[in-house]
Scaffold this motif. Structure first.
Motif, short mmCIF file in Angstrom:
data_model
loop_
_atom_site.label_atom_id
_atom_site.label_comp_id
_atom_site.label_asym_id
_atom_site.label_seq_id
_atom_site.Cartn_x
_atom_site.Cartn_y
_atom_site.Cartn_z
N LEU A 121 0.84 -0.81 0.01
CA LEU A 121 -0.01 0.16 -0.23
C LEU A 121 0.57 1.44 -0.43
CD1 LEU A 121 -2.61 1.66 0.01
CD2 LEU A 121 -2.80 1.10 2.63
N ALA A 122 1.17 1.63 -0.96
CA ALA A 122 1.85 3.06 -1.24
C ALA A 122 1.43 4.40 -0.32
CB ALA A 122 2.05 3.26 -2.80
N GLU A 123 2.24 4.83 -0.33
CA GLU A 123 2.06 5.38 1.22
C GLU A 123 1.15 7.20 -0.09
OE1 GLU A 123 4.21 9.08 3.86
OE2 GLU A 123 5.46 8.56 1.66
N TYR A 124 1.29 7.46 -0.72
CA TYR A 124 0.17 8.45 -1.21
C TYR A 124 -1.57 7.57 -1.44
CZ TYR A 124 -2.17 10.62 -5.93
OH TYR A 124 -3.18 11.29 -6.30
N TYR A 125 -1.54 6.77 -1.67
CA TYR A 125 -2.96 5.96 -2.04
C TYR A 125 -3.69 6.13 -0.56
CZ TYR A 125 -1.36 4.14 -6.30
OH TYR A 125 -0.74 4.89 -7.47
N SER A 126 -2.78 6.05 0.73
CA SER A 126 -3.14 5.58 1.74
C SER A 126 -3.61 7.06 2.86
CB SER A 126 -2.56 4.96 3.07
OG SER A 126 -1.17 5.85 2.91
N PHE A 146 3.00 5.75 6.67
CA PHE A 146 3.38 5.22 6.17
C PHE A 146 5.50 5.27 7.31
CE2 PHE A 146 6.67 3.11 3.91
CZ PHE A 146 6.10 1.59 3.25
N GLN A 147 5.82 5.91 8.70
CA GLN A 147 6.16 6.75 8.78
C GLN A 147 6.07 4.88 10.18
OE1 GLN A 147 9.60 6.72 9.32
NE2 GLN A 147 9.15 9.16 8.02
N TYR A 148 4.71 4.62 10.08
CA TYR A 148 4.69 3.72 11.29
C TYR A 148 3.99 1.99 10.07
CZ TYR A 148 1.47 0.65 13.96
OH TYR A 148 0.62 -0.59 14.90
N ARG A 149 3.93 2.64 9.55
CA ARG A 149 3.95 0.76 8.37
C ARG A 149 5.17 0.21 8.48
NH1 ARG A 149 0.82 0.35 4.30
NH2 ARG A 149 1.13 2.74 4.22
N LYS A 173 11.16 6.66 -3.34
CA LYS A 173 11.56 7.46 -2.46
C LYS A 173 11.89 6.15 -0.70
CE LYS A 173 7.64 8.67 0.46
NZ LYS A 173 6.98 10.70 0.72
N TRP A 174 10.30 5.18 -1.13
CA TRP A 174 11.28 4.78 0.69
C TRP A 174 11.74 3.05 0.60
CZ3 TRP A 174 10.30 5.62 4.92
CH2 TRP A 174 9.37 6.70 5.11
N PHE A 175 11.53 2.93 -1.42
CA PHE A 175 12.37 1.79 -1.28
C PHE A 175 14.14 2.57 -1.36
CE2 PHE A 175 15.59 0.63 -5.14
CZ PHE A 175 15.73 -0.97 -4.95
#
Length: 384
Positions: A121-126, A146-149, A173-175
């Motif tokens: 679940l990409a950060e943008y979509y959540s 996303f910092q939590y997930r 960016k997270w990759f």
């Protein structure tokens, strides 16, 4: 769970000194204790109630020069019971072969390996107001962050002790800043393929370097393949809306690999496997587009599986297929046949993707579709 280091400290980890410390305030007094010097720290029962800090200091062992340390507050360790699902996973992993330490080379066809596949679940979509108010309104916002997930995702995939990790909806960016640096330290080689468009997410595959050598890697896209594929030429020419969609709008990509077991003779049967990782188009009224995409991807997977020595490599097609078991896509993957009267073809004449300005941000479902989604057959993530 395991506490992992701040990702900004991860470059050149052989030139970093780690120090983990726990502190607790008792009245006006603060007690502290050094509890670890590795790059990871796994909280213990006696750490509950303490605040954990991570200190990383640049250090050159040749010159003995220390740089400016970075100190990161990890937070207070809280006590929690292990859920039933975590117990089941722990038992499963402990009862299965430890694939990454397998040393048998007598027959490559008997070598076990473990592959896991997740849409994270990409950060943008959540993070959009629509997604939080409609798609994930059952979930507290702090758990969507996303910092939590990201910490939970990392712990989940690392603890499975897999040899191949296939992710979908991985933000670039997270990759670059989190998943790839940490999984590199775990012995993986990571490859990222961005979805066409502005969304900034795509597919990421991580291969354990001690188990597999990457012989070949290709990035595939529906847009490019559809313009080259002669099998669908008549279909596209007779349906201009469909042609415009697959030629110009659909951002679907796939990662294709040829992998060889390390320590195994190149001519030995089963020494090579082929792998494809993808995330098919999401729209509930576009099963025909998912079918066309899967067909073109499977054709490439078959081709790369035909080895020069006359053998055929085992092929793995995995990802988030956005397809339920009775869909035309799954039926074709399983049987290589499709009834031309299949109900999914009804959308061929009807469907046009109306997000003219989305430029590939596929998963941002239009608000007016929310109710429609609830009335359609459930779309599940399927790995075959």
């Amino acid at each position: 769970g395991t506490i992992r280091p701040l990702y900004s400290c991860l470059n050149q980890t052989d030139k970093v000194k780690w120090e983990w410390k726990k502190e607790i305030k008792i009245g006006d007094k603060i007690e502290s204790e050094i509890i670890g010097n590795d790059r990871y720290y796994n909280p213990q029962e006696n750490d509950v109630g303490y605040t954990i800090y991570c200190k990383c200091t640049p250090y050159d062992p040749l010159t003995m020069i220390h740089g400016t340390p970075i100190i990161h507050k990890c937070g207070i360790v809280e006590d929690s019971e292990i859920s039933d699902i975590l117990k089941i996973r722990k038992d499963f992993i402990s009862s299965s072969p430890t694939t990454s330490t397998s040393t048998s080379t007598s027959s490559s066809t008997s070598l076990p390996f473990r592959l896991i596949c997740y849409n994270i679940l990409a950060e943008y979509y959540s993070s959009t107001p629509h997604s939080r108010q409609n798609l994930f309104n059952y979930c507290e916002e702090k758990y969507l962050d996303f910092q939590y997930r990201s910490k939970l995702i990392l712990e989940e995939i690392i603890n499975y002790n897999a040899d191949i990790i296939c992710l979908q909806e991985c933000d670039q960016k997270w990759f670059e800043n989190l998943f790839n640096p940490i999984l590199l330290m775990e012995g993986f080689r990571g490859v990222f393929t961005k979805k066409i468009g502005r969304s900034g997410e795509g597919c990421a595959t991580f291969i354990r370097d001690s188990r597999f050598e990457i012989i070949e890697h290709q990035d595939l896209s529906v847009q490019k393949l559809s313009q080259e594929n002669q099998h669908f030429e008549d279909l596209f020419n007779s349906h201009s809306i469909l042609k415009n969609l697959v030629f110009n709008k659909i951002g679907t990509v796939a990662q294709l690999f040829s992998l060889r077991f390390r320590g195994v003779d190149v001519n030995e049967k089963g020494s090579t496997i082929s792998l494809l990782n993808t995330h098919l188009f999401y729209h509930p009224k576009a099963p025909h587009i998912r079918l066309i995409s899967a067909t073109m991807f499977l054709e490439k997977l078959k081709k790369i599986s035909e080895l020069q020595n006359g053998q055929t490599a085992a092929a793995i097609f995995c990802g988030d297929l956005n397809s339920h078991p009775n869909s035309c896509t799954i039926h074709f993957i399983e049987h290589a046949l499709l009834d031309p009267t299949h109900q999914d073809w009804e959308y061929l004449q009807q469907f046009d993707w109306g997000l003219e300005d989305s430029d590939g941000e596929e998963e941002e479902v239009e608000p007016e579709l929310t109710k429609e989604l609830e009335s359609l057959p459930q779309q599940t993530t399927t790995t075959t």
